[in-house]
Motif scaffolding. Structure first.
Motif, PDB file in Angstrom:
ATOM      1  N   PHE A 115      74.949  57.032  79.847  1.00 40.55           N
ATOM      2  CA  PHE A 115      73.596  57.384  80.278  1.00 40.55           C
ATOM      3  C   PHE A 115      73.190  56.510  81.469  1.00 40.55           C
ATOM      4  O   PHE A 115      72.310  55.650  81.364  1.00 40.55           O
ATOM      5  N   ARG A 140      74.739  66.249  74.856  1.00 36.61           N
ATOM      6  CA  ARG A 140      75.208  67.118  75.935  1.00 36.61           C
ATOM      7  C   ARG A 140      75.233  68.574  75.474  1.00 36.61           C
ATOM      8  O   ARG A 140      74.827  69.477  76.220  1.00 36.61           O
ATOM      9  N   SER A 196      69.382  56.283  82.487  1.00 38.05           N
ATOM     10  CA  SER A 196      68.381  56.032  81.448  1.00 38.05           C
ATOM     11  C   SER A 196      67.907  54.583  81.461  1.00 38.05           C
ATOM     12  O   SER A 196      68.664  53.669  81.809  1.00 38.05           O
ATOM     13  N   LYS A 202      69.019  65.029  78.202  1.00 36.25           N
ATOM     14  CA  LYS A 202      69.294  63.812  78.963  1.00 36.25           C
ATOM     15  C   LYS A 202      68.164  62.823  78.690  1.00 36.25           C
ATOM     16  O   LYS A 202      67.065  62.963  79.235  1.00 36.25           O
TER      17      LYS A 202
END
Length: 233
Positions: A71, A44, A74, A49
């Motif tokens: 996440f 972060r 993801s 990301k």
């Protein structure tokens, strides 16, 4: 990373792990969550990301819950040489990730497949002569600019060594100090590795944990993590 060795402990892993860390006053969930919290906070701050995440040596999936929360968008792949462990992980958290078996030597994904690779206290189970090769494999499947976070037990911490000595699935474990781990990562092409020491206080002294951020360079924490970023070619 013999499949049979991990398979025989898969069903009892949670109970044995909990018993081995009893002196810390914490649960396996605590140790799983803090690792992912550290990874998420580091990324972060860097404004990263990750789209695809590799959980290397994922076992029964202890990291998957906090990883999915940290996440949520993801794609996550759990990779392990133990089919039994992966079966347990799949049943615990169905539909939360992909579960992939491998031979313990070659990661079955193309170069640059992942933005983030993560290994939670895996390498002390791997024979030393295989470690650099597997670290190189992790580097291979990382995309340029991708991050690798490797967490390990610190052999310089007496409570850690006590826990390992009293854990059945750590019978053949060989703890790795951070200096040697940094050298092995460099030999695998993962240079400029940053070492951060973690978990200095047991639950009884949890009120002191906010001060741990000032202690991360002192090599007496119960665990440490090595963070490397794959350079762009």
């Amino acid at each position: 990373m013999l499949e049979a060795e991990f398979d025989q402990f898969a069903r009892e892993y949670q109970e044995q792990h909990a018993a081995s860390i009893r002196l810390s006053g914490e649960t396996p969930d605590f140790f799983a969550k803090y690792k992912i919290d550290d990874v998420a906070a580091t990324l972060r701050r860097a404004g990263v990301k990750p789209r695809r995440i590799l959980d290397f040596g994922a076992g029964v999936g202890n990291s998957l819950g906090p990883m999915r929360k940290a996440f949520p968008d993801s794609q996550i792949v759990l990779l392990d040489p133990s089919r039994e462990s992966l079966d347990i992980a799949r049943k615990r958290l169905p539909g939360q990730a992909s579960f992939t078996h491998f031979d313990g030597k070659t990661i079955p994904f193309a170069d640059g497949s992942f933005d983030l690779a993560f290994a939670a206290c895996v390498f002390h189970h791997i024979p030393e002569d295989l470690q650099v090769g597997l670290l190189a494999e992790i580097g291979r499947v990382l995309a340029d600019g991708g991050s690798f976070f490797l967490f390990e037990h610190n052999p310089w911490n007496p409570l850690t060594t006590h826990a390992v000595r009293n854990c059945a699935f750590d019978e053949n474990a060989v703890l790795i100090n951070s200096r040697d781990m940094r050298k092995r990562m460099a030999a695998a092409g993962l240079s400029n590795t940053r070492i951060i020491y973690r978990i200095f206080f047991p639950r009884l002294l949890a009120r002191l944990r906010p001060f741990e951020r000032f202690l991360t360079k002192i090599p007496v924490g119960a665990q440490y993590f090595a963070h490397a970023v794959k350079p762009a070619v």
